[in-house]
Design a protein around this motif. Structure first.
Motif, PDB file in Angstrom:
ATOM      1  N   UNK A 139      55.817  34.495  24.859  1.00 21.00           N
ATOM      2  CA  UNK A 139      55.925  33.301  25.289  1.00 21.00           C
ATOM      3  C   UNK A 139      56.410  32.389  26.739  1.00 21.00           C
ATOM      4  N   UNK A 140      56.413  33.032  27.613  1.00 24.45           N
ATOM      5  CA  UNK A 140      56.569  32.735  28.715  1.00 24.45           C
ATOM      6  C   UNK A 140      55.367  32.926  29.952  1.00 24.45           C
ATOM      7  N   UNK A 141      54.015  33.443  29.004  1.00 22.54           N
ATOM      8  CA  UNK A 141      53.292  33.436  29.489  1.00 22.54           C
ATOM      9  C   UNK A 141      52.397  32.052  30.048  1.00 22.54           C
ATOM     10  N   UNK A 142      52.156  31.994  31.257  1.00 25.36           N
ATOM     11  CA  UNK A 142      51.212  31.067  31.819  1.00 25.36           C
ATOM     12  C   UNK A 142      49.815  31.021  32.364  1.00 25.36           C
ATOM     13  N   UNK A 143      49.478  29.711  32.452  1.00 29.58           N
ATOM     14  CA  UNK A 143      47.745  29.639  32.443  1.00 29.58           C
ATOM     15  C   UNK A 143      47.165  30.960  32.727  1.00 29.58           C
ATOM     16  N   UNK A 144      46.482  31.442  32.391  1.00 31.27           N
ATOM     17  CA  UNK A 144      45.892  32.526  33.105  1.00 31.27           C
ATOM     18  C   UNK A 144      44.626  32.542  34.361  1.00 31.27           C
ATOM     19  N   UNK A 145      44.472  32.943  35.334  1.00 28.81           N
ATOM     20  CA  UNK A 145      42.893  32.111  35.400  1.00 28.81           C
ATOM     21  C   UNK A 145      42.103  33.068  35.977  1.00 28.81           C
ATOM     22  N   UNK A 146      41.034  32.571  35.969  1.00 28.88           N
ATOM     23  CA  UNK A 146      39.594  32.852  35.998  1.00 28.88           C
ATOM     24  C   UNK A 146      39.093  33.746  36.940  1.00 28.88           C
ATOM     25  N   UNK A 147      38.626  35.279  37.094  1.00 29.54           N
ATOM     26  CA  UNK A 147      38.325  35.118  38.223  1.00 29.54           C
ATOM     27  C   UNK A 147      37.119  36.728  38.070  1.00 29.54           C
ATOM     28  N   UNK A 148      36.495  37.428  38.476  1.00 34.13           N
ATOM     29  CA  UNK A 148      35.644  37.475  38.757  1.00 34.13           C
ATOM     30  C   UNK A 148      35.227  38.502  37.538  1.00 34.13           C
ATOM     31  N   UNK A 149      33.822  39.187  37.115  1.00 33.62           N
ATOM     32  CA  UNK A 149      34.072  40.166  36.344  1.00 33.62           C
ATOM     33  C   UNK A 149      34.293  41.944  36.241  1.00 33.62           C
ATOM     34  N   UNK A 196      37.000  37.596  34.048  1.00 31.31           N
ATOM     35  CA  UNK A 196      38.185  38.736  33.687  1.00 31.31           C
ATOM     36  C   UNK A 196      39.357  37.483  34.031  1.00 31.31           C
ATOM     37  N   UNK A 197      40.157  37.121  33.530  1.00 28.99           N
ATOM     38  CA  UNK A 197      41.549  36.864  33.270  1.00 28.99           C
ATOM     39  C   UNK A 197      43.330  37.410  34.048  1.00 28.99           C
ATOM     40  N   UNK A 198      43.487  36.429  35.130  1.00 29.57           N
ATOM     41  CA  UNK A 198      44.866  37.104  35.704  1.00 29.57           C
ATOM     42  C   UNK A 198      45.993  36.182  36.213  1.00 29.57           C
ATOM     43  N   UNK A 199      46.844  37.293  35.975  1.00 27.54           N
ATOM     44  CA  UNK A 199      48.160  36.164  35.631  1.00 27.54           C
ATOM     45  C   UNK A 199      49.699  37.538  36.804  1.00 27.54           C
ATOM     46  N   UNK A 200      49.525  37.038  38.245  1.00 26.62           N
ATOM     47  CA  UNK A 200      50.052  37.369  38.617  1.00 26.62           C
ATOM     48  C   UNK A 200      51.436  38.024  38.437  1.00 26.62           C
ATOM     49  N   UNK A 210      51.431  41.283  36.362  1.00 29.68           N
ATOM     50  CA  UNK A 210      50.627  42.304  37.197  1.00 29.68           C
ATOM     51  C   UNK A 210      49.432  42.321  36.298  1.00 29.68           C
ATOM     52  N   UNK A 211      48.538  41.288  36.097  1.00 33.22           N
ATOM     53  CA  UNK A 211      47.323  41.558  35.566  1.00 33.22           C
ATOM     54  C   UNK A 211      46.197  41.252  36.313  1.00 33.22           C
ATOM     55  N   UNK A 212      45.165  41.787  36.153  1.00 28.78           N
ATOM     56  CA  UNK A 212      44.279  41.160  37.427  1.00 28.78           C
ATOM     57  C   UNK A 212      42.764  40.998  36.801  1.00 28.78           C
ATOM     58  N   UNK A 213      43.008  41.732  35.659  1.00 27.60           N
ATOM     59  CA  UNK A 213      40.928  42.348  34.445  1.00 27.60           C
ATOM     60  C   UNK A 213      41.062  42.237  33.307  1.00 27.60           C
ATOM     61  N   UNK A 214      41.959  41.262  33.136  1.00 35.23           N
ATOM     62  CA  UNK A 214      42.199  41.423  31.576  1.00 35.23           C
ATOM     63  C   UNK A 214      40.695  40.386  30.979  1.00 35.23           C
ATOM     64  N   UNK A 215      40.620  41.000  29.821  1.00 35.28           N
ATOM     65  CA  UNK A 215      39.230  40.172  29.125  1.00 35.28           C
ATOM     66  C   UNK A 215      39.367  39.066  28.166  1.00 35.28           C
ATOM     67  N   UNK A 216      39.335  38.518  27.763  1.00 39.04           N
ATOM     68  CA  UNK A 216      40.021  37.433  26.944  1.00 39.04           C
ATOM     69  C   UNK A 216      38.617  37.069  25.655  1.00 39.04           C
ATOM     70  N   UNK A 217      40.060  35.973  24.945  1.00 35.21           N
ATOM     71  CA  UNK A 217      39.007  35.171  24.118  1.00 35.21           C
ATOM     72  C   UNK A 217      39.837  34.363  23.248  1.00 35.21           C
ATOM     73  N   UNK A 218      38.919  32.786  23.045  1.00 34.73           N
ATOM     74  CA  UNK A 218      39.388  31.970  22.855  1.00 34.73           C
ATOM     75  C   UNK A 218      39.953  31.811  21.720  1.00 34.73           C
TER      76      UNK A 218
END
Length: 532
Positions: free
Chosen positions: A72-82, A447-451, A454-462
């Motif tokens: 519920x508390x997940x902030x906007x995830x930032x896009x990073x490199x592949x 990839x998606x990042x969320x400090x 502790x996420x640096x390389x998640x893949x995403x799907x709309x």
């Protein structure tokens, strides 16, 4: 994907799941970690009985709620490199497709492998996540999110009473209930809370069907001696009926008859309580001249003015917590407050000037009131259930198992399944969690990042999926006809990318060679039957 290493030559204490082969150095730490759930057949049988009792009144599965973790508390995830594969792509075929090729996807039929995992979390609450059966040597393997077996934020080890129920629907277990035996996660997730490794593979015992046996009314002695499934039915009676029952059967109940057992209990009941249905009695009935301490609801100003260090009119601190509510409840309470029916406070939760949620807070003071005696009379009828437990065989034999794949190229088309249930941040509740749903599309090229996670390389799907879908599989090359594909991820986080109060993104750890190592370790572990 970045690997977290132990300090060279240094030792560290594992705070999560136990890491097999841990020797205290970076080179000695394996990719995988594991912990035992139900250690043996008697333990597993107790877990199965915990979830499904003798009748609908003791079915704990139906009482569970979605395990929302911190989604519920997940902030906007930032896009990073592949993301970067750590080796060549690989696949493991689904059960029954070991020597066949997958058919093209046309329409969408829900796979039989999808279900819910149920467990008791670190707070003692009954919870569930989404999951799937997956290929394994002994056809006994489940894939889900790591946070659905281990609460890394609270350092709570493997969830208690963990089971998988494929095809679950409103308390029903069409293919049986499968008790978890051993949970395997990545070492970095277990020890370092690295949520780039938020996946788990769990071996389960053979499934059992609980219930379906015939309930037989018995005597009190027969009930007490029965070690299998049993239950008691209660019915309120009058004082005269109680007296007649005691005269006929005696105060100790019908030990030679199959008739009901009369009971009586005298309890204290407050005669005058200024409270509402949610007020909980204070935890004492001591003295004070035969009076009892209860909760009285007041306004915030009265609550703030009351002392908090005296017995009388002291504050109930534990009953004045801020609680998240839906938009519908917020509007209703606004109307009640205007009419004086609601004494608490309402608050809009905002972020960047946008309303993202609503809360309520109520206030209670301690109040001593006179108590009167109230006598309760009831009768108990005893039942035992024959044929209560039945072994239904291995998970993979009953529902099949999805394949497994890793180190795949970017922008794969995947179908994601799960049981979304929670509301969107704006309070809109688009899903119920009652039946499984699906969503699909191409995974992100970046990839998606969320400090915070502790996420640096998640893949995403709309996707508009909401929490409850946690742990649901991402299936590549999904075949509608065969209802099979290849697990290429599991739902981990939910994002609101445009900050409009609606989830519009789901993410998964990238499955690489280290994921395959964890999977392979779990896929070759035998579990067996509860009865052998």
């Amino acid at each position: 994907m970045k690997r977290i290493l132990l300090p060279a030559g240094g030792a560290i204490l594992a705070t999560g799941l136990l890491a097999a082969g841990l020797a205290g150095t970076a080179n000695a730490a394996p990719d995988w970690a594991y912990d035992t759930m139900a250690k043996d057949a008697p333990s597993a049988l107790a877990v199965a009985k915990f979830w499904l009792g003798a009748n609908e009144h003791t079915n704990n599965l139906a009482k569970a709620t979605p395990y929302t973790w911190e989604t519920k508390a997940t902030a906007k995830l930032n896009a990073s490199g592949g993301y970067t594969p750590d080796g060549k792509p690989g696949v493991v075929a689904p059960i029954g497709e070991e020597k066949k090729t997958a058919a093209k996807v046309k329409n969408i039929n829900l796979p039989k492998t999808i279900g819910k995992v149920f467990f008791v979390d670190s707070e003692g609450d009954l919870k569930w996540c989404s999951a799937t059966s997956i290929q394994g040597k002994y056809r006994n393997l489940v894939a889900t999110a790591g946070h659905c077996v281990y609460d890394d934020s609270k350092n709570a080890s493997v969830m208690d009473n963990w089971v998988f129920v494929p095809g679950y629907y409103q308390g029903k277990t069409p293919y049986g209930i499968y008790v978890g035996k051993t949970a395997f996660t990545h070492y970095d997730y277990s020890v370092y809370n690295d949520r780039d490794r938020d996946y788990a593979f769990v071996t389960v015992y053979n499934g059992v069907q609980i219930g379906g046996g015939k309930a037989t009314q018995v005597t009190g002695k027969e009930y007490a001696a029965h070690e299998g499934a049993k239950f008691v039915q209660e019915k309120a009676i009058t004082a005269d009926e109680y007296t007649a029952g005691v005269e006929k059967y005696g105060e100790n109940g019908p030990f030679k008859s199959k008739a009901v057992d009369p009971k009586v209990e005298t309890v204290a009941k407050p005669a005058e309580v200024n409270s509402v249905e949610t007020v909980k009695p204070y935890l004492t009935d001591e003295g004070k001249g035969g009076v009892k301490l209860v909760g009285a609801e007041v306004t915030k100003s009265v609550y703030a003015a009351a002392p908090d260090n005296y017995d009388n009119n002291a504050k109930f601190l534990g009953l004045s917590q801020v609680v998240d509510i839906s938009l519908e409840e917020y509007k209703q309470l606004q109307a009640d407050k205007a009419e004086g029916k609601f004494l608490g406070e309402l608050l809009e939760v905002k972020k960047d000037g946008q309303v993202i949620g609503w809360t309520k807070q109520r206030f209670f003071l301690k109040k001593w009131v006179k108590a009167t005696a109230q006598t309760k009379y009831w009768v108990e009828t005893y039942f035992i259930v024959d044929g209560f437990i039945k072994d239904v065989g291995r998970l993979g034999d009953n529902v099949g198992g999805q394949g497994f794949t890793w180190n795949q190229k970017p922008q794969q088309t995947v179908f994601v399944f799960g049981y979304p249930a929670d509301a969107h941040p704006d309070g809109n509740k688009a899903y119920t969690g009652v039946t499984p749903k699906w969503t699909y599309g191409k995974t992100s090229g970046k990839t998606y990042v969320s400090a915070a996670h502790k996420v640096e390389e998640h893949i995403g799907l709309k996707s508009s999926f909401t929490p409850g879908a946690d742990g649901g599989p991402w299936l590549a090359k999904y075949s509608n006809a065969k209802r099979l594909g290849y697990v290429n991820g599991v739902t981990s986080l939910f994002g609101d990318q445009d900050n409009n109060g609606r989830y519009d993104l789901i993410t998964s750890p990238y499955f690489d060679g280290e994921t395959q190592t964890v999977y392979s370790k779990a896929a070759n572990v035998w579990s067996g039957s509860i009865y052998k």
